[in-house]
Scaffold this motif. Structure first.
Motif, short mmCIF file in Angstrom:
data_model
loop_
_atom_site.label_atom_id
_atom_site.label_comp_id
_atom_site.label_asym_id
_atom_site.label_seq_id
_atom_site.Cartn_x
_atom_site.Cartn_y
_atom_site.Cartn_z
N HIS A 118 0.87 -1.18 0.00
CA HIS A 118 0.00 0.00 0.00
C HIS A 118 0.91 1.23 0.00
O HIS A 118 0.88 2.06 0.91
CB HIS A 118 -0.95 -0.03 1.20
CG HIS A 118 -2.18 0.82 1.06
ND1 HIS A 118 -3.46 0.34 1.25
CD2 HIS A 118 -2.34 2.12 0.76
CE1 HIS A 118 -4.35 1.31 1.08
NE2 HIS A 118 -3.69 2.41 0.78
N ASN A 162 -2.32 -2.51 -3.67
CA ASN A 162 -3.44 -1.59 -3.52
C ASN A 162 -3.36 -0.53 -4.60
O ASN A 162 -2.36 0.20 -4.69
CB ASN A 162 -3.39 -0.88 -2.16
CG ASN A 162 -4.52 0.13 -2.02
OD1 ASN A 162 -5.69 -0.25 -1.99
ND2 ASN A 162 -4.20 1.42 -1.99
N GLU A 163 -4.38 -0.43 -5.43
CA GLU A 163 -4.55 0.67 -6.37
C GLU A 163 -3.30 0.99 -7.19
O GLU A 163 -2.71 2.06 -7.06
CB GLU A 163 -4.99 1.95 -5.64
CG GLU A 163 -6.28 1.78 -4.86
CD GLU A 163 -6.86 3.11 -4.35
OE1 GLU A 163 -6.16 4.14 -4.43
OE2 GLU A 163 -8.01 3.12 -3.89
N TRP A 417 -2.32 10.93 2.92
CA TRP A 417 -1.34 11.18 1.86
C TRP A 417 -1.08 12.67 1.66
O TRP A 417 -0.79 13.36 2.63
CB TRP A 417 -1.81 10.47 0.56
CG TRP A 417 -2.13 9.01 0.83
CD1 TRP A 417 -3.36 8.42 0.77
CD2 TRP A 417 -1.22 7.96 1.25
NE1 TRP A 417 -3.27 7.08 1.11
CE2 TRP A 417 -1.98 6.77 1.40
CE3 TRP A 417 0.15 7.91 1.49
CZ2 TRP A 417 -1.42 5.56 1.80
CZ3 TRP A 417 0.71 6.69 1.88
CH2 TRP A 417 -0.06 5.56 2.03
C1 FCB Z 1 -7.49 5.43 -1.51
C2 FCB Z 1 -6.32 4.87 -0.74
C3 FCB Z 1 -6.46 4.93 0.76
C4 FCB Z 1 -7.13 6.21 1.20
C5 FCB Z 1 -8.39 6.48 0.41
C6 FCB Z 1 -9.14 7.73 0.82
O1 FCB Z 1 -7.07 5.84 -2.77
O2 FCB Z 1 -6.10 3.53 -1.11
O3 FCB Z 1 -5.20 4.75 1.32
O4 FCB Z 1 -6.24 7.25 1.18
O5 FCB Z 1 -8.09 6.56 -0.96
#
Ligand code: FCB
Length: 458
Positions: A118, A162-163, A417
């Motif tokens: 992540h 993750n993403e 973030w």
């Molecule tokens: C996603 C992230 C997570 C969080 C949410 C709001 O993109 O995976 O860590 O910051 O947004």
């Protein structure tokens, strides 16, 4: 409205956003330590140095989860706690922290759902090119093997990435996230090496057997349906370009073993060198997964923007501009509240890609929360948001999507973030100065939803 028996209700967090203790237990630096300590990158100069101090408050946080009645908890492992410089043998102290977490979950009958990556890449790997380098994909598979070796007997759900869109594009094209590059070609290379890392990690973990008997291995994508802003062909085309970069660039290789040609040819046209895809890579990337994790926040409403030149705005390199309508509810992030998009994207995965088991691995909203004079946090907006999204998820299930669980983002308010501590997503309020936790009204509401496995009439 009820959900199927054993529907997995949970909440999610991520290591860098909650743990703090960045210099403890032998942890090495990650790209987010470097980025957050670079002036001007994160709002107010906030960093994850202390965050929610979860590393030291583990027992208290486990008790909070049990109090809510969570059936699952999604967390991520900080790679630099396990391999401080990104390779080599495991740092046992780092593994011990996650062993305690996993044991604490199981003692409370909460299913662990572990994310391997992540976003907190060891800085030492970034210094050798990070995700633009093929070597990072290989290192990731080794790291996955180390964590799987230690925890596979007690963790049933494994999420490699993750993403990857966010890692690749916010990190390498638009400069908003670590490592802060501004080069779309680098974002495509990062995309490929992230996906290759996923494929190699799957291969590695599967070669180690299935010590948990029924371990499920998957990946999490952030999916955003894209719609034209106006009833014009130019906007429909722009929405297609955004869909290509945001969704198809990840879904196509994972489920079909190919990259969308329109996306690659767009970037070839901008002069990108796309020679990083090697023979056999796509076979590894498209090895079947046991489930797909979907993070859903909003749909992109898109206009054609021919005048847009390359800049730090997402999709500017596609000559497309996302717009947020003036009307309609928005979250404290400025994101539109759009539950229908969740139904749409879950049904699309099933109809266009695969009838794969699905988990919503993140969904939730930021609210301008505060502790009121009575000592409570009355986040009604979050309750109605979650209620609407749970209903949207149920609607997708009625249309055939095999949705098996839902992780609310997030258990705790945390380090958001580039927005630092300014955005609160938690079911539990965190007073950052003292670390005090205050469960919000939404956490009590969520307990009731879990208890009755469904929603009251609306
Ligand atoms: C996603 C992230 C997570 C969080 C949410 C709001 O993109 O995976 O860590 O910051 O947004």
């Amino acid at each position: 409205m009820t959900f199927p028996e054993n529907f997995l209700w949970g909440a999610a967090t991520a290591s860098y956003q909650i743990e703090g203790a960045v210099n403890e237990g032998g942890r090495g630096p990650s790209i987010w330590d470097t980025f957050s300590h670079t002036p001007g990158k994160v709002l107010h100069g906030d960093t994850g140095d202390t965050a929610c101090d979860h590393y030291h408050r583990l027992e208290e946080d486990l008790d909070l989860m049990a109090e809510i009645g969570l059936k699952a908890y999604r967390f991520s492992v900080a790679w630099p706690r396990i391999q401080p410089d990104g390779s080599g043998p495991a740092n046992e102290k780092g593994l011990d922290f996650y062993r305690r977490l996993v044991d604490g979950l199981r003692q409370r009958s909460i299913e662990p759902m572990l994310t391997l990556y992540h976003w907190d890449l060891p800085q030492a790997l970034q210094d050798r090119g990070g995700w633009t380098s093929r070597e990072t994909a290989e290192r990731f598979a080794e790291y996955a093997g180390v964590v799987y070796g230690a925890l596979s007997g007690s963790v049933p759900f494994w999420i490699t990435l993750n993403e990857p869109w966010v890692s690749a594009w916010l990190g390498h094209a638009y400069g908003i996230h670590a490592p802060g590059l501004k080069d779309p070609g680098a974002a495509l290379s990062a995309t490929h090496h992230l996906l290759l890392g996923h494929g190699l990690a799957l291969e590695r973990m599967r070669s180690m057997g299935n010590p948990g008997d029924d371990n499920q291995l998957g990946a999490t994508l952030n999916l955003h349906p894209a719609l034209p802003g106006r009833d014009r062909d130019a906007d429909r085309e722009a929405a297609r370009r955004v869909d290509g970069q945001a969704n198809r660039l990840y879904l196509d290789p994972l489920f079909r073993g190919e990259y969308p040609e329109d996306v690659f040819s767009h970037y070839r046209g901008l002069g990108a060198d796309l020679s990083f895809v090697e023979d056999g890579d796509l076979d590894k990337i498209s090895a079947p997964i046991d489930f797909l994790g979907v993070n859903y926040y909003f749909r992109h409403v898109v206009r054609d923007a021919p005048e847009e030149s390359h800049s730090e705005v997402p999709f500017s390199d596609l000559r497309a501009r996302p717009i947020v309508p003036h009307t309609g509810e928005k979250t404290a992030m400025g994101w539109p509240v759009d539950p229908e998009g969740l139904t749409e994207i879950l049904v699309r995965v099933k109809e266009e890609y695969a009838d794969v088991p699905l988990y919503v691995t993140e969904n939730g909203r930021a609210v301008h929360d505060y502790v009121d004079p009575e000592g409570s946090v009355d986040d009604e907006e979050r309750i109605s948001y979650l209620d609407a999204h749970f209903r949207a998820a149920r609607a997708a299930m009625e249309r055939g999507a095999d949705l098996r669980g839902y992780m609310v983002w997030s258990l705790l308010d945390n380090f958001e973030w580039a927005e630092g501590y300014s955005k609160r997503f938690g079911l539990v309020f965190v007073d950052y100065g003292t670390g005090r936790r205050v469960p919000k009204a939404s956490s009590r509401w969520y307990s009731e939803v879990i208890g009755r496995n469904g929603l009251g009439s609306s």
